[in-house]
Design a protein around this motif. Structure first.
Motif, PDB file in Angstrom:
ATOM      1  N   PRO A   1      64.069  45.271  97.602  1.00 27.46           N
ATOM      2  CA  PRO A   1      63.917  46.246  98.396  1.00 27.46           C
ATOM      3  C   PRO A   1      64.326  48.040  98.456  1.00 27.46           C
ATOM      4  O   PRO A   1      64.054  48.818  97.977  1.00 27.46           O
ATOM      5  CB  PRO A   1      62.386  45.707  99.246  1.00 27.46           C
ATOM      6  CG  PRO A   1      62.132  44.674  98.797  1.00 27.46           C
ATOM      7  CD  PRO A   1      63.470  44.056  98.185  1.00 27.46           C
ATOM      8  N   HIS A   2      65.668  47.392  99.025  1.00 25.59           N
ATOM      9  CA  HIS A   2      66.455  48.260  99.878  1.00 25.59           C
ATOM     10  C   HIS A   2      66.955  48.995  98.508  1.00 25.59           C
ATOM     11  O   HIS A   2      67.517  49.901  98.721  1.00 25.59           O
ATOM     12  CB  HIS A   2      67.537  47.901 100.459  1.00 25.59           C
ATOM     13  CG  HIS A   2      68.464  46.611 100.198  1.00 25.59           C
ATOM     14  ND1 HIS A   2      68.098  44.710 100.155  1.00 25.59           N
ATOM     15  CD2 HIS A   2      69.481  47.012  99.896  1.00 25.59           C
ATOM     16  CE1 HIS A   2      68.767  44.385  99.603  1.00 25.59           C
ATOM     17  NE2 HIS A   2      69.694  45.706  99.659  1.00 25.59           N
ATOM     18  N   GLU A   3      67.535  48.112  97.261  1.00 25.11           N
ATOM     19  CA  GLU A   3      68.134  48.836  95.983  1.00 25.11           C
ATOM     20  C   GLU A   3      67.180  49.461  95.915  1.00 25.11           C
ATOM     21  O   GLU A   3      68.068  50.260  95.333  1.00 25.11           O
ATOM     22  CB  GLU A   3      68.766  46.885  95.601  1.00 25.11           C
ATOM     23  CG  GLU A   3      69.090  47.805  94.213  1.00 25.11           C
ATOM     24  CD  GLU A   3      70.172  46.288  93.113  1.00 25.11           C
ATOM     25  OE1 GLU A   3      70.881  46.779  92.534  1.00 25.11           O
ATOM     26  OE2 GLU A   3      69.097  45.603  93.810  1.00 25.11           O
ATOM     27  N   ALA A   4      66.203  49.265  95.059  1.00 19.83           N
ATOM     28  CA  ALA A   4      65.235  49.737  94.793  1.00 19.83           C
ATOM     29  C   ALA A   4      64.899  51.196  95.201  1.00 19.83           C
ATOM     30  O   ALA A   4      65.458  52.432  94.674  1.00 19.83           O
ATOM     31  CB  ALA A   4      63.764  49.404  94.884  1.00 19.83           C
ATOM     32  N   ARG A   5      64.984  51.499  96.315  1.00 22.43           N
ATOM     33  CA  ARG A   5      65.019  52.399  97.924  1.00 22.43           C
ATOM     34  C   ARG A   5      66.523  53.375  96.956  1.00 22.43           C
ATOM     35  O   ARG A   5      66.193  54.899  97.103  1.00 22.43           O
ATOM     36  CB  ARG A   5      64.933  52.351  98.503  1.00 22.43           C
ATOM     37  CG  ARG A   5      65.396  53.160  99.613  1.00 22.43           C
ATOM     38  CD  ARG A   5      65.117  52.333 101.428  1.00 22.43           C
ATOM     39  NE  ARG A   5      65.671  53.740 102.579  1.00 22.43           N
ATOM     40  CZ  ARG A   5      65.274  53.941 103.284  1.00 22.43           C
ATOM     41  NH1 ARG A   5      63.724  53.972 104.285  1.00 22.43           N
ATOM     42  NH2 ARG A   5      65.602  54.644 104.128  1.00 22.43           N
ATOM     43  N   SER A   6      67.598  52.787  97.699  1.00 20.50           N
ATOM     44  CA  SER A   6      68.920  53.623  97.251  1.00 20.50           C
ATOM     45  C   SER A   6      68.983  54.415  95.479  1.00 20.50           C
ATOM     46  O   SER A   6      69.322  55.340  95.377  1.00 20.50           O
ATOM     47  CB  SER A   6      69.875  52.810  98.015  1.00 20.50           C
ATOM     48  OG  SER A   6      71.343  53.245  96.762  1.00 20.50           O
ATOM     49  N   LEU A   7      68.558  53.513  94.638  1.00 22.27           N
ATOM     50  CA  LEU A   7      68.553  53.586  93.502  1.00 22.27           C
ATOM     51  C   LEU A   7      67.597  54.814  93.453  1.00 22.27           C
ATOM     52  O   LEU A   7      67.454  55.908  92.372  1.00 22.27           O
ATOM     53  CB  LEU A   7      68.592  52.636  92.322  1.00 22.27           C
ATOM     54  CG  LEU A   7      70.405  51.507  92.503  1.00 22.27           C
ATOM     55  CD1 LEU A   7      69.699  50.463  91.534  1.00 22.27           C
ATOM     56  CD2 LEU A   7      71.069  52.311  92.049  1.00 22.27           C
ATOM     57  N   GLY A   8      66.537  54.445  93.719  1.00 19.68           N
ATOM     58  CA  GLY A   8      65.146  55.009  93.312  1.00 19.68           C
ATOM     59  C   GLY A   8      65.394  56.675  93.582  1.00 19.68           C
ATOM     60  O   GLY A   8      65.424  57.672  93.159  1.00 19.68           O
ATOM     61  N   TRP A   9      65.779  56.919  95.212  1.00 21.72           N
ATOM     62  CA  TRP A   9      66.397  57.827  95.878  1.00 21.72           C
ATOM     63  C   TRP A   9      67.749  58.882  95.153  1.00 21.72           C
ATOM     64  O   TRP A   9      67.684  60.190  94.337  1.00 21.72           O
ATOM     65  CB  TRP A   9      67.153  57.700  96.732  1.00 21.72           C
ATOM     66  CG  TRP A   9      65.777  57.449  98.145  1.00 21.72           C
ATOM     67  CD1 TRP A   9      65.055  56.866  97.351  1.00 21.72           C
ATOM     68  CD2 TRP A   9      66.035  57.677  99.449  1.00 21.72           C
ATOM     69  NE1 TRP A   9      64.366  56.925  99.495  1.00 21.72           N
ATOM     70  CE2 TRP A   9      65.130  57.257  99.886  1.00 21.72           C
ATOM     71  CE3 TRP A   9      67.436  57.914 100.056  1.00 21.72           C
ATOM     72  CZ2 TRP A   9      64.471  56.927 101.573  1.00 21.72           C
ATOM     73  CZ3 TRP A   9      66.937  57.361 101.537  1.00 21.72           C
ATOM     74  CH2 TRP A   9      65.954  57.630 102.145  1.00 21.72           C
ATOM     75  N   ALA A  10      68.434  58.043  94.117  1.00 27.75           N
ATOM     76  CA  ALA A  10      69.443  58.737  93.248  1.00 27.75           C
ATOM     77  C   ALA A  10      68.919  59.257  92.063  1.00 27.75           C
ATOM     78  O   ALA A  10      69.429  60.451  91.651  1.00 27.75           O
ATOM     79  CB  ALA A  10      70.444  57.652  93.047  1.00 27.75           C
ATOM     80  N   ALA A  11      67.636  58.105  92.016  1.00 26.31           N
ATOM     81  CA  ALA A  11      67.186  59.248  90.131  1.00 26.31           C
ATOM     82  C   ALA A  11      66.689  60.244  90.951  1.00 26.31           C
ATOM     83  O   ALA A  11      66.687  60.672  90.221  1.00 26.31           O
ATOM     84  CB  ALA A  11      66.430  57.632  89.805  1.00 26.31           C
ATOM     85  N   LEU A  12      65.320  60.325  91.572  1.00 26.77           N
ATOM     86  CA  LEU A  12      65.210  61.345  92.195  1.00 26.77           C
ATOM     87  C   LEU A  12      66.682  62.313  91.829  1.00 26.77           C
ATOM     88  O   LEU A  12      66.175  64.098  91.424  1.00 26.77           O
ATOM     89  CB  LEU A  12      64.531  61.290  93.157  1.00 26.77           C
ATOM     90  CG  LEU A  12      63.485  62.941  93.473  1.00 26.77           C
ATOM     91  CD1 LEU A  12      62.361  62.295  92.296  1.00 26.77           C
ATOM     92  CD2 LEU A  12      62.790  62.370  95.470  1.00 26.77           C
TER      93      LEU A  12
END
Length: 180
Positions: free
Chosen positions: A63-74
């Protein structure tokens, strides 16, 4: 105010982004596809139908990795969009947002490679958690420029004129909204 979705301060922005992306053709979408699209769709499921994503890609993310990478993708997606169009992101009633919304906006707008966009946030300070708006007051000279504009209440006569004009327009939609 009572909405309980994650990132409720930016939820409408991501929804509008999804509407915009659905209007693009496949070639444009291919050019806009961010590197971590799987994480992006995990964090913002409303975007999951825009690009096909291997479900195994999302399953492997903590979850924390998805959040960080998701923000980077946005951030990457907004950067790509900002190269093609002038971007204005407007968020109203930010006093009802959550701290994660403030964190993602800070991550999106800070640093030398931040997307080119104008971010307009309206909030009623007296209703907001002080922590929620604190990131706006950070005066780091190496960061983007933030300007706070405090607006007072509309004078009673002007508020009355506006209300009457809106009522007239509601009764006759072709009527212009003009002072009484």
């Amino acid at each position: 105010e009572r909405e309980t979705v994650p990132y409720k301060g930016v939820d409408a922005v991501v929804d509008a982004l999804g509407v915009h992306l659905r209007q693009r053709d496949d070639a444009e979408l291919f050019g806009l596809r961010p590197k971590y699209v799987g994480a992006l769709t995990q964090v913002f499921p409303v975007l999951d139908e825009i690009w096909s994503v291997d479900t195994r890609e999302n399953a492997e993310l903590e979850p924390h990795e998805a959040r960080s990478l998701g923000w980077a993708a946005l951030r990457d997606l907004l950067t790509l969009l900002g190269r093609q169009w002038a971007l204005l992101v407007a968020i109203d009633d930010f006093q009802w947002a959550d701290l994660d919304s403030a964190a993602i906006l800070r991550a999106l707008t800070r640093g030398p490679d931040a997307p080119a966009l104008l971010l307009v946030i309206s909030a009623r300070d007296e209703l907001a958690d002080p922590e929620l708006l604190a990131w706006l007051d950070d005066d780091d000279p190496d960061e983007r420029e933030f300007r706070r504009i405090e607006l007072g209440p509309l004078p009673e006569a002007d508020a009355r004129e506006l209300a009457l004009g809106l009522l007239r327009a509601q009764t006759d939609p072709s009527a212009p909204i003009e002072p009484g």
